[in-house]
Scaffold this active site. Sequence first.
Site, mmCIF file in Angstrom:
data_model
loop_
_atom_site.group_PDB
_atom_site.id
_atom_site.type_symbol
_atom_site.label_atom_id
_atom_site.label_comp_id
_atom_site.label_asym_id
_atom_site.label_seq_id
_atom_site.Cartn_x
_atom_site.Cartn_y
_atom_site.Cartn_z
ATOM 1 N N LYS A 124 0.820 -1.214 0.000
ATOM 2 C CA LYS A 124 0.000 0.000 0.000
ATOM 3 C C LYS A 124 0.854 1.265 0.000
ATOM 4 C CE LYS A 124 -3.978 -2.106 2.258
ATOM 5 N NZ LYS A 124 -4.999 -1.991 3.339
ATOM 6 N N HIS A 192 -5.115 -8.992 10.913
ATOM 7 C CA HIS A 192 -4.850 -7.554 11.038
ATOM 8 C C HIS A 192 -4.855 -7.102 12.498
ATOM 9 C CE1 HIS A 192 -4.001 -4.115 8.546
ATOM 10 N NE2 HIS A 192 -4.751 -3.354 9.320
ATOM 11 N N HIS A 218 3.258 3.611 7.930
ATOM 12 C CA HIS A 218 2.081 4.372 7.536
ATOM 13 C C HIS A 218 2.462 5.553 6.665
ATOM 14 C CE1 HIS A 218 -0.455 2.885 11.181
ATOM 15 N NE2 HIS A 218 -0.604 2.113 10.124
ATOM 16 N N TYR A 227 -3.339 4.909 17.899
ATOM 17 C CA TYR A 227 -2.598 4.136 18.895
ATOM 18 C C TYR A 227 -2.165 4.997 20.079
ATOM 19 C CZ TYR A 227 -2.382 1.044 14.849
ATOM 20 O OH TYR A 227 -2.711 0.266 13.773
#
Length: 245
Positions: A124, A192, A218, A227
């Site tokens: 991704k 996940h 990310h 988080y």
Amino acid sequence: MKGRLERSSNAEKNRAEDDRNSSKTKDKMNHFVQCSVILFTIRRGIAPFVLHRRLDKMIEPRKHLTQIDVDRLIAATKESRHEMRDRCLLLLMFRHGLRVSEACGMTLSQVDIESRVLHVFRLKKGLSTTHPLRTDELRYIKAWLRVRAQMKPENDAFFISERLNPLNRRTAWDAIRRYGEKAHLPLAAHPHMLRHACGYELANQGADTRLIQDYLGHKNIQHTVQYTAANPARFERLWPAAPRR
């Protein structure tokens, strides 16, 4: 004739408009009744049996595994058919926040035992980084590689199936679900959750948002904020310690 058709069309439009207005009125009345019931039961000291739909969105169940849950999940692999492979898979997915496709797509060249590092290739369009490997990870890796060598596969996939093919995502999903059931986890486990568990555990250890973002790869920091925002350690200094009496 034309005038009749126009009058008929206007009448239908008026009826449709009346139906929409009636529906809106009913929705408002239902909303008013729900709010009235909640206020009445609260004032009477009774728990309301009708919850406002907005409150339902605010109260969400836990969707990630804790460190204790992960330990139980790994322990559930004991004496299983693929114990060495699966416990190595679970630990690496948790410690390095791997997506299931990233774990199944790992190759032998990504694992450098001598340098004690793992080259993480993110999907991704994420940031690919190099992570250090801890002692217990190296132990699990070496144990799995010994089993893998005996299987003599003709590919460089790190995790392989019984048919000597690269491990399939569906196989990993099914295995983690079964181990979750065997471990009697409080929620249904899926791959996940291990990535989320990594993010939350790093935040609990005091890692800042930017560091967690880089570690998990990310691209957008908004995916990382969840988080650190949920970490209770952030609020420890808000109230001073109570004076001794």
